[in-house]
Design a protein around this motif. Sequence first.
Motif, PDB file in Angstrom:
ATOM      1  N   ASP A  49       0.863  -1.179   0.000  1.00 53.40           N
ATOM      2  CA  ASP A  49       0.000   0.000   0.000  1.00 53.40           C
ATOM      3  C   ASP A  49       0.903   1.233   0.000  1.00 53.40           C
ATOM      4  N   PRO A  50       0.738   2.136  -0.970  1.00 55.61           N
ATOM      5  CA  PRO A  50       1.604   3.327  -1.025  1.00 55.61           C
ATOM      6  C   PRO A  50       1.598   4.142   0.267  1.00 55.61           C
ATOM      7  N   ASP A  51       0.485   4.114   1.008  1.00 51.73           N
ATOM      8  CA  ASP A  51       0.425   4.860   2.266  1.00 51.73           C
ATOM      9  C   ASP A  51       1.318   4.260   3.348  1.00 51.73           C
ATOM     10  N   SER A  52       1.757   3.009   3.166  1.00 51.71           N
ATOM     11  CA  SER A  52       2.624   2.369   4.171  1.00 51.71           C
ATOM     12  C   SER A  52       4.100   2.653   3.913  1.00 51.71           C
ATOM     13  N   ILE A  53       4.421   3.291   2.800  1.00 45.28           N
ATOM     14  CA  ILE A  53       5.825   3.559   2.465  1.00 45.28           C
ATOM     15  C   ILE A  53       6.309   4.786   3.221  1.00 45.28           C
ATOM     16  N   ASP A  54       7.429   4.629   3.907  1.00 42.93           N
ATOM     17  CA  ASP A  54       8.053   5.727   4.643  1.00 42.93           C
ATOM     18  C   ASP A  54       9.446   5.923   4.054  1.00 42.93           C
ATOM     19  N   LEU A  55       9.682   7.090   3.507  1.00 44.05           N
ATOM     20  CA  LEU A  55      10.944   7.417   2.848  1.00 44.05           C
ATOM     21  C   LEU A  55      11.566   8.604   3.569  1.00 44.05           C
ATOM     22  N   THR A  56      12.796   8.437   4.064  1.00 45.09           N
ATOM     23  CA  THR A  56      13.480   9.519   4.765  1.00 45.09           C
ATOM     24  C   THR A  56      14.925   9.627   4.282  1.00 45.09           C
ATOM     25  N   VAL A  57      15.463  10.832   4.411  1.00 45.40           N
ATOM     26  CA  VAL A  57      16.881  11.064   4.152  1.00 45.40           C
ATOM     27  C   VAL A  57      17.423  11.806   5.359  1.00 45.40           C
ATOM     28  N   GLU A  58      18.433  11.216   5.972  1.00 49.38           N
ATOM     29  CA  GLU A  58      19.092  11.868   7.096  1.00 49.38           C
ATOM     30  C   GLU A  58      20.579  11.852   6.813  1.00 49.38           C
ATOM     31  N   ARG A  59      21.142  13.038   6.742  1.00 49.40           N
ATOM     32  CA  ARG A  59      22.527  13.207   6.294  1.00 49.40           C
ATOM     33  C   ARG A  59      22.655  12.587   4.914  1.00 49.40           C
ATOM     34  N   GLU A 101      18.034  17.500  -1.348  1.00 52.58           N
ATOM     35  CA  GLU A 101      16.966  18.496  -1.147  1.00 52.58           C
ATOM     36  C   GLU A 101      15.975  18.477  -2.315  1.00 52.58           C
ATOM     37  N   LYS A 102      16.402  18.004  -3.466  1.00 51.45           N
ATOM     38  CA  LYS A 102      15.555  17.991  -4.664  1.00 51.45           C
ATOM     39  C   LYS A 102      15.142  16.571  -5.057  1.00 51.45           C
ATOM     40  N   LEU A 103      15.183  15.642  -4.107  1.00 52.70           N
ATOM     41  CA  LEU A 103      14.815  14.253  -4.338  1.00 52.70           C
ATOM     42  C   LEU A 103      13.339  14.149  -4.735  1.00 52.70           C
ATOM     43  N   GLU A 104      13.046  13.282  -5.701  1.00 50.69           N
ATOM     44  CA  GLU A 104      11.670  13.030  -6.155  1.00 50.69           C
ATOM     45  C   GLU A 104      11.380  11.546  -5.987  1.00 50.69           C
ATOM     46  N   ALA A 105      10.134  11.208  -5.606  1.00 47.79           N
ATOM     47  CA  ALA A 105       9.772   9.800  -5.431  1.00 47.79           C
ATOM     48  C   ALA A 105       8.387   9.541  -6.007  1.00 47.79           C
ATOM     49  N   ALA A 106       8.219   8.358  -6.613  1.00 50.00           N
ATOM     50  CA  ALA A 106       6.925   7.951  -7.172  1.00 50.00           C
ATOM     51  C   ALA A 106       6.791   6.440  -7.006  1.00 50.00           C
ATOM     52  N   TYR A 107       5.548   5.975  -6.827  1.00 44.13           N
ATOM     53  CA  TYR A 107       5.271   4.548  -6.688  1.00 44.13           C
ATOM     54  C   TYR A 107       4.259   4.156  -7.746  1.00 44.13           C
ATOM     55  N   GLU A 108       4.671   3.224  -8.616  1.00 47.47           N
ATOM     56  CA  GLU A 108       3.784   2.798  -9.694  1.00 47.47           C
ATOM     57  C   GLU A 108       4.074   1.340 -10.040  1.00 47.47           C
ATOM     58  N   ASN A 109       3.011   0.567 -10.206  1.00 49.53           N
ATOM     59  CA  ASN A 109       3.117  -0.846 -10.594  1.00 49.53           C
ATOM     60  C   ASN A 109       4.053  -1.646  -9.692  1.00 49.53           C
ATOM     61  N   GLY A 110       4.014  -1.357  -8.387  1.00 50.22           N
ATOM     62  CA  GLY A 110       4.818  -2.118  -7.441  1.00 50.22           C
ATOM     63  C   GLY A 110       6.272  -1.717  -7.360  1.00 50.22           C
ATOM     64  N   VAL A 111       6.650  -0.607  -8.005  1.00 50.51           N
ATOM     65  CA  VAL A 111       8.043  -0.149  -7.992  1.00 50.51           C
ATOM     66  C   VAL A 111       8.102   1.277  -7.439  1.00 50.51           C
ATOM     67  N   ARG A 115      14.308   9.625  -7.769  1.00 54.84           N
ATOM     68  CA  ARG A 115      15.217  10.376  -8.642  1.00 54.84           C
ATOM     69  C   ARG A 115      15.914  11.430  -7.795  1.00 54.84           C
ATOM     70  N   ILE A 116      17.236  11.455  -7.908  1.00 54.54           N
ATOM     71  CA  ILE A 116      18.020  12.430  -7.153  1.00 54.54           C
ATOM     72  C   ILE A 116      18.967  13.117  -8.126  1.00 54.54           C
ATOM     73  N   PRO A 117      18.885  14.447  -8.204  1.00 49.51           N
ATOM     74  CA  PRO A 117      19.801  15.133  -9.126  1.00 49.51           C
ATOM     75  C   PRO A 117      21.223  15.186  -8.567  1.00 49.51           C
ATOM     76  N   VAL A 118      22.170  15.181  -9.477  1.00 53.18           N
ATOM     77  CA  VAL A 118      23.561  15.375  -9.100  1.00 53.18           C
ATOM     78  C   VAL A 118      23.704  16.838  -8.695  1.00 53.18           C
ATOM     79  N   SER A 119      24.366  17.077  -7.596  1.00 51.63           N
ATOM     80  CA  SER A 119      24.548  18.423  -7.065  1.00 51.63           C
ATOM     81  C   SER A 119      25.339  19.283  -8.048  1.00 51.63           C
TER      82      SER A 119
END
Length: 141
Positions: A49-59, A101-111, A115-119
């Motif tokens: 379930d997409p609502d169960s996904i927890d995505l974090t970035v620390e350091r 800081e510009k990280l993007e995330a999407a969930y589609e078809n089980g994947v 996407r993270i841009p190079v600084s």
Amino acid sequence: MLMRTDPFRDIDRLAETFFGTAGRPAVMHVDAERDGDWFHVYFDLPGVDPDSIDLTVERNVLSVRAERRRAQRDGVEQVISERPMGTFSRQLLLGDTLDTEKLEAAYENGVLTIRIPVSDRAKPRRINITAGSDERRQIAG
């Protein structure tokens, strides 16, 4: 005393490593690639379930946590139960060259796709050189 062993025990242990058990779900499989100025990470999370996904970035640590639950229905008898259920988690160490800081995330078809841009500071840049006067080039002795 002759010790009897189950010839399938080692096969079962190997299968548990790859597929997990009810108490210890399998590992979250991941692919990563760089495409120009973007870094892409793909996590396989089928049936989550997409609502169960927890995505974090620390350091510089990207953490993904997701949960897959078995649907409980009255009057339904479970005949086979092989798909791993429970909480899946994975951590990746990201390089300093990525702009989290510009990280993007999407969930589609089980994947889960991240996407993270190079600084900008990690990209090659041309340095302009200015020519100074002769006085600046002289070394006092």
